[in-house]
Design a protein around this motif. Structure first.
Motif, mmCIF file in Angstrom:
data_model
loop_
_atom_site.group_PDB
_atom_site.id
_atom_site.type_symbol
_atom_site.label_atom_id
_atom_site.label_comp_id
_atom_site.label_asym_id
_atom_site.label_seq_id
_atom_site.Cartn_x
_atom_site.Cartn_y
_atom_site.Cartn_z
ATOM 1 N N UNK B 1 13.644 5.603 -2.671
ATOM 2 C CA UNK B 1 12.554 5.475 -1.695
ATOM 3 C C UNK B 1 13.097 4.861 -0.402
ATOM 4 N N UNK B 2 12.840 5.494 0.734
ATOM 5 C CA UNK B 2 13.326 4.951 2.003
ATOM 6 C C UNK B 2 12.428 3.806 2.456
ATOM 7 N N UNK B 3 12.943 3.017 3.404
ATOM 8 C CA UNK B 3 12.150 1.895 3.915
ATOM 9 C C UNK B 3 10.862 2.406 4.570
ATOM 10 N N UNK B 4 10.971 3.470 5.335
ATOM 11 C CA UNK B 4 9.775 4.006 6.011
ATOM 12 C C UNK B 4 8.725 4.478 5.008
ATOM 13 N N UNK B 5 9.191 5.164 3.955
ATOM 14 C CA UNK B 5 8.251 5.631 2.918
ATOM 15 C C UNK B 5 7.567 4.439 2.244
ATOM 16 N N UNK B 6 8.358 3.421 1.927
ATOM 17 C CA UNK B 6 7.811 2.250 1.229
ATOM 18 C C UNK B 6 6.831 1.493 2.123
ATOM 19 N N UNK B 7 7.175 1.379 3.411
ATOM 20 C CA UNK B 7 6.261 0.704 4.344
ATOM 21 C C UNK B 7 4.943 1.467 4.444
ATOM 22 N N UNK B 8 5.053 2.795 4.562
ATOM 23 C CA UNK B 8 3.845 3.612 4.691
ATOM 24 C C UNK B 8 2.966 3.490 3.449
ATOM 25 N N UNK B 9 3.589 3.581 2.262
ATOM 26 C CA UNK B 9 2.816 3.472 1.011
ATOM 27 C C UNK B 9 2.153 2.102 0.917
ATOM 28 N N UNK B 10 2.887 1.057 1.276
ATOM 29 C CA UNK B 10 2.325 -0.304 1.221
ATOM 30 C C UNK B 10 1.154 -0.433 2.187
ATOM 31 N N UNK B 11 1.321 0.127 3.377
ATOM 32 C CA UNK B 11 0.258 0.015 4.394
ATOM 33 C C UNK B 11 -1.013 0.747 3.954
ATOM 34 N N UNK B 12 -0.839 1.915 3.353
ATOM 35 C CA UNK B 12 -2.022 2.667 2.892
ATOM 36 C C UNK B 12 -2.746 1.906 1.778
ATOM 37 N N UNK B 91 6.409 -8.622 9.971
ATOM 38 C CA UNK B 91 7.810 -8.911 10.316
ATOM 39 C C UNK B 91 8.696 -7.681 10.096
ATOM 40 N N UNK B 92 8.354 -6.875 9.069
ATOM 41 C CA UNK B 92 9.156 -5.673 8.802
ATOM 42 C C UNK B 92 9.044 -4.651 9.943
ATOM 43 N N UNK B 106 12.056 -7.002 1.855
ATOM 44 C CA UNK B 106 12.667 -7.395 0.584
ATOM 45 C C UNK B 106 12.102 -8.716 0.075
ATOM 46 N N UNK B 107 11.758 -9.612 1.016
ATOM 47 C CA UNK B 107 11.167 -10.903 0.632
ATOM 48 C C UNK B 107 9.864 -10.676 -0.127
ATOM 49 N N UNK B 215 3.615 -2.982 -4.940
ATOM 50 C CA UNK B 215 4.578 -2.296 -5.817
ATOM 51 C C UNK B 215 5.617 -1.446 -5.065
ATOM 52 N N UNK B 216 5.239 -0.723 -4.001
ATOM 53 C CA UNK B 216 6.275 0.075 -3.312
ATOM 54 C C UNK B 216 7.451 -0.764 -2.820
ATOM 55 N N UNK B 217 7.196 -2.023 -2.480
ATOM 56 C CA UNK B 217 8.297 -2.871 -1.991
ATOM 57 C C UNK B 217 9.344 -3.064 -3.084
ATOM 58 N N UNK B 218 8.891 -3.155 -4.348
ATOM 59 C CA UNK B 218 9.856 -3.335 -5.445
ATOM 60 C C UNK B 218 10.631 -2.050 -5.692
ATOM 61 N N UNK B 219 9.941 -0.919 -5.612
ATOM 62 C CA UNK B 219 10.647 0.363 -5.800
ATOM 63 C C UNK B 219 11.709 0.545 -4.721
ATOM 64 N N UNK B 220 11.352 0.147 -3.489
ATOM 65 C CA UNK B 220 12.328 0.259 -2.395
ATOM 66 C C UNK B 220 13.504 -0.702 -2.608
ATOM 67 N N UNK B 221 13.197 -1.956 -2.939
ATOM 68 C CA UNK B 221 14.274 -2.950 -3.091
ATOM 69 C C UNK B 221 15.223 -2.555 -4.231
ATOM 70 N N UNK B 222 14.647 -2.036 -5.300
ATOM 71 C CA UNK B 222 15.493 -1.642 -6.437
ATOM 72 C C UNK B 222 16.469 -0.550 -6.004
ATOM 73 N N UNK B 223 15.960 0.466 -5.292
ATOM 74 C CA UNK B 223 16.863 1.547 -4.847
ATOM 75 C C UNK B 223 17.841 1.052 -3.792
#
Lengths: 146, 230
Positions: B1-12, B91-92, B106-107, B215-223
């Motif tokens: 998962x890219x950072x942009x994808x994870x940010x978008x999923x988190x925001x939605x 901040x992201x 990541x925090x 949850x998307x933040x964890x999927x992103x950090x793991x990858x």
């Protein structure tokens, strides 16, 4: 500014110690009375939980549960008030009680004053006991901003 | 998962969770109506993706106003998580370098992992939890069971013991899931089921939605960690 930081920091650096210990649990009880009454004899529990909730209601409440969340906020206020004599917590409890009286059409012109108390339920050995830890002053309902 | 994808999923997901919260507030008190209407508007802008930085900055300011208004969180941990997600997302987006932006996001992921591990650890070291007594007390007299019928679960000590250990083991072992994406997806599914159960039994619906948002933040950090290591 310091107050803002004190409020914000637990959000940015949370402790996450959910249910670390099962502390005594507060109940908010209220009473309407006339101005001459010396003490209340008819305490009512704020939003008593129902006997039964169907599976359908449980699932619906995942999307919409404002009353329950307000009741949990009252629990937080009661805990804060028992820890320190917080004007904010006391006023918020009065305000939410008045709102609930209005919503349920329970305002009684013959009993224009409102009082509340905090009852904490806790375990002592194998028994559950109740302790009254706080008794508010009486307020005229019309004076409560809600 | 890219950072942009994870940010978008988190925001939605965050926008959905905060809109639900705000609508609940609007239904219980008319006092804070302008504040929560503004919050809903910011969430809609955030979900549209047109001005994430501005909408997140507004949501951060609103979170401060709410903390003052309620003199702390309105709903304990769920409000704390809401604040954390809003500020980490802000901040992201706002920090000047990619490294700093990744650190901010990541925090959030690290805090979500800690939210499971720490709450599991404090139960593990508490004898009342290890014997199941603590969960019996939750059902017996805490403010959380949504009906009187549920209080009867306190009369089944073996069931409470089993449930208590299931929760403790899931929570303390959660960080292990970060080593493998498939394992993490399974852990997140169990976590979502856990929050769903809490929403049904204890009425904690806000926790369900707001933890899902993180949850998307964890999927992103793991990858991201796997990419960095290999």
């Amino acid at each position: 500014m310091i107050q803002t930081i004190k409020l914000l920091l637990p959000g940015l650096i949370p402790s996450w110690k959910f249910f670390k210990a099962i502390e005594p649990s507060p109940r908010v009880q209220w009473c309407m009375m006339d101005e001459a009454a010396q003490s209340c004899t008819d305490w009512q529990e704020y939003r008593p939980r129902p006997t039964h909730i169907s599976a359908g209601s449980m699932l619906r409440r995942i999307f919409w549960n404002p009353n329950w969340n307000e009741a949990l906020y009252m629990v937080s206020l009661a805990e804060r008030l028992s820890l320190s004599s917080s004007t904010h917590s006391r006023d918020e409890i009065f305000k939410r009680l008045k709102l609930q009286l209005i919503r349920t059409n329970a305002i009684d012109a013959g009993r224009p004053c409102l009082q509340f108390r905090l009852v904490f339920v806790l375990r002592e050995g194998t028994e559950l006991v109740q302790q009254i830890t706080y008794l508010s002053k009486t307020r005229r309902i019309s004076d409560i901003v809600a | 998962m890219t950072l942009d994808d994870a940010l978008l999923a988190t925001e939605l997901l965050l926008a959905w969770a905060l809109i639900l919260q705000s609508c609940e507030h609007l239904s219980t008190t008319k006092y804070d109506k302008p504040l929560f209407l503004l919050r809903i508007a910011c969430c809609l802008v955030l979900a549209s993706g047109t001005a994430p930085l501005l909408s997140l900055a507004m949501l951060a300011v609103i979170s401060l106003i709410m903390l003052h208004r309620f003199q702390g969180p309105y709903n304990g941990g769920s409000d704390r998580m809401s604040v954390l997600i809003v500020w980490c997302l802000l901040f992201a987006h706002a920090l000047p370098t990619m490294g700093l932006r990744e650190t901010a996001f990541g925090y959030l992921a690290v805090q979500v992992v800690l939210s499971y591990f720490v709450s599991g650890w404090v139960k593990l070291i508490n004898p009342q939890w290890r014997t199941g007594r603590a969960l019996q007390d939750v059902f017996a007299f805490s403010a959380y069971p949504v009906s009187e019928e549920l209080r009867r679960l306190a009369d089944f000590p073996r069931l409470c013991w089993g449930m208590a250990w299931s929760v403790i083991l899931f929570e303390v072992m959660f960080p292990i899931a970060m080593i493998d994406q498939a394992l993490l997806i399974i852990a997140l599914a169990i976590g979502a089921a856990f929050h769903l159960a809490n929403a049904c039994l204890f009425g904690l619906n806000r926790f369900f939605w707001i933890w899902l948002s993180a949850y998307p933040s964890m999927l992103w950090l793991q990858s991201r960690i796997v990419d960095a290591l290999w």
